[in-house]
Scaffold this motif. Structure first.
Motif, PDB file in Angstrom:
ATOM      1  N   LEU A 123      24.497   4.359   5.525  1.00  0.00           N
ATOM      2  CA  LEU A 123      23.847   5.010   4.301  1.00  0.00           C
ATOM      3  C   LEU A 123      22.440   4.695   4.077  1.00  0.00           C
ATOM      4  N   ALA A 124      21.894   3.815   4.507  1.00  0.00           N
ATOM      5  CA  ALA A 124      20.518   3.658   4.655  1.00  0.00           C
ATOM      6  C   ALA A 124      19.646   4.328   5.302  1.00  0.00           C
ATOM      7  N   VAL A 125      20.326   4.809   6.478  1.00  0.00           N
ATOM      8  CA  VAL A 125      19.905   5.588   7.433  1.00  0.00           C
ATOM      9  C   VAL A 125      19.883   7.166   7.085  1.00  0.00           C
ATOM     10  N   ASP A 126      21.165   7.428   6.340  1.00  0.00           N
ATOM     11  CA  ASP A 126      21.465   8.802   5.916  1.00  0.00           C
ATOM     12  C   ASP A 126      20.732   9.206   4.676  1.00  0.00           C
ATOM     13  N   CYS A 127      20.188  10.319   4.353  1.00  0.00           N
ATOM     14  CA  CYS A 127      19.747  10.707   3.190  1.00  0.00           C
ATOM     15  C   CYS A 127      20.376  10.421   1.930  1.00  0.00           C
ATOM     16  N   ARG A 128      21.902  10.466   2.085  1.00  0.00           N
ATOM     17  CA  ARG A 128      22.535  10.303   0.742  1.00  0.00           C
ATOM     18  C   ARG A 128      22.689   8.824   0.606  1.00  0.00           C
ATOM     19  N   GLY A 129      22.215   7.944   1.424  1.00  0.00           N
ATOM     20  CA  GLY A 129      21.983   6.625   1.048  1.00  0.00           C
ATOM     21  C   GLY A 129      21.156   6.253  -0.215  1.00  0.00           C
ATOM     22  N   SER A 130      20.304   7.179  -0.264  1.00  0.00           N
ATOM     23  CA  SER A 130      19.086   6.865  -1.382  1.00  0.00           C
ATOM     24  C   SER A 130      19.822   7.414  -2.485  1.00  0.00           C
ATOM     25  N   VAL A 131      20.541   8.390  -2.586  1.00  0.00           N
ATOM     26  CA  VAL A 131      21.555   8.790  -3.824  1.00  0.00           C
ATOM     27  C   VAL A 131      22.524   7.635  -4.259  1.00  0.00           C
ATOM     28  N   PHE A 132      23.264   6.965  -3.280  1.00  0.00           N
ATOM     29  CA  PHE A 132      23.933   6.023  -3.561  1.00  0.00           C
ATOM     30  C   PHE A 132      23.406   4.843  -4.166  1.00  0.00           C
ATOM     31  N   VAL A 133      22.372   4.422  -3.664  1.00  0.00           N
ATOM     32  CA  VAL A 133      21.557   3.367  -4.185  1.00  0.00           C
ATOM     33  C   VAL A 133      20.868   3.778  -5.588  1.00  0.00           C
ATOM     34  N   GLU A 134      20.532   4.831  -5.869  1.00  0.00           N
ATOM     35  CA  GLU A 134      20.189   5.223  -7.261  1.00  0.00           C
ATOM     36  C   GLU A 134      21.367   5.100  -8.045  1.00  0.00           C
ATOM     37  N   TYR A 135      22.395   5.499  -7.744  1.00  0.00           N
ATOM     38  CA  TYR A 135      23.696   5.475  -8.546  1.00  0.00           C
ATOM     39  C   TYR A 135      23.920   4.033  -8.727  1.00  0.00           C
ATOM     40  N   LEU A 136      24.037   3.092  -7.793  1.00  0.00           N
ATOM     41  CA  LEU A 136      24.132   1.747  -7.875  1.00  0.00           C
ATOM     42  C   LEU A 136      23.331   0.989  -8.814  1.00  0.00           C
ATOM     43  N   LEU A 137      21.975   1.466  -8.776  1.00  0.00           N
ATOM     44  CA  LEU A 137      20.972   0.762  -9.889  1.00  0.00           C
ATOM     45  C   LEU A 137      21.316   1.464 -11.084  1.00  0.00           C
ATOM     46  N   LEU A 138      21.710   2.639 -11.473  1.00  0.00           N
ATOM     47  CA  LEU A 138      21.916   3.194 -12.812  1.00  0.00           C
ATOM     48  C   LEU A 138      23.324   2.296 -13.140  1.00  0.00           C
ATOM     49  N   LEU A 139      24.133   2.223 -12.338  1.00  0.00           N
ATOM     50  CA  LEU A 139      25.377   1.685 -12.825  1.00  0.00           C
ATOM     51  C   LEU A 139      25.116   0.122 -13.259  1.00  0.00           C
ATOM     52  N   THR A 140      24.271  -0.525 -12.562  1.00  0.00           N
ATOM     53  CA  THR A 140      24.068  -1.839 -12.719  1.00  0.00           C
ATOM     54  C   THR A 140      23.106  -1.874 -14.302  1.00  0.00           C
ATOM     55  N   ILE A 141      22.150  -1.019 -14.376  1.00  0.00           N
ATOM     56  CA  ILE A 141      21.528  -1.077 -15.890  1.00  0.00           C
ATOM     57  C   ILE A 141      22.393  -0.922 -16.825  1.00  0.00           C
ATOM     58  N   VAL A 142      23.409   0.123 -16.713  1.00  0.00           N
ATOM     59  CA  VAL A 142      24.182   0.355 -17.677  1.00  0.00           C
ATOM     60  C   VAL A 142      25.409  -0.518 -17.989  1.00  0.00           C
ATOM     61  N   GLY A 143      25.803  -1.347 -16.754  1.00  0.00           N
ATOM     62  CA  GLY A 143      26.837  -2.682 -17.039  1.00  0.00           C
ATOM     63  C   GLY A 143      26.151  -3.457 -17.633  1.00  0.00           C
TER      64      GLY A 143
END
Length: 61
Positions: A11-31
């Motif tokens: 995912l880090a190599v793939d462009c979609r990985g950045s979207v995954f990381v953004e969602y992960l950060l958003l989920l962490t902040i909301v949590g």
């Protein structure tokens, strides 16, 4: 565990990985916000119940 590491590297190599990381950060902040909010609600509810118990105690002669 190795599978998870491989997926994260892919995912880090793939462009979609950045979207995954953004969602992960958003989920962490909301949590964190939900946990803090529930802690505040717990404290307020506890105070209200203690005040109610004190008021009921003062009603009896």
């Amino acid at each position: 565990m190795a599978w998870l590491k491989q997926q994260i590297r892919q995912l880090a190599v793939d462009c979609r990985g950045s979207v995954f990381v953004e969602y992960l950060l958003l989920l962490t902040i909301v949590g964190i916000g939900v946990i803090a909010g529930l802690a505040m609600v717990r404290g307020s509810l506890l105070n209200e119940l203690l005040e109610l118990a004190e008021a009921i105690t003062n009603l009896t002669p």
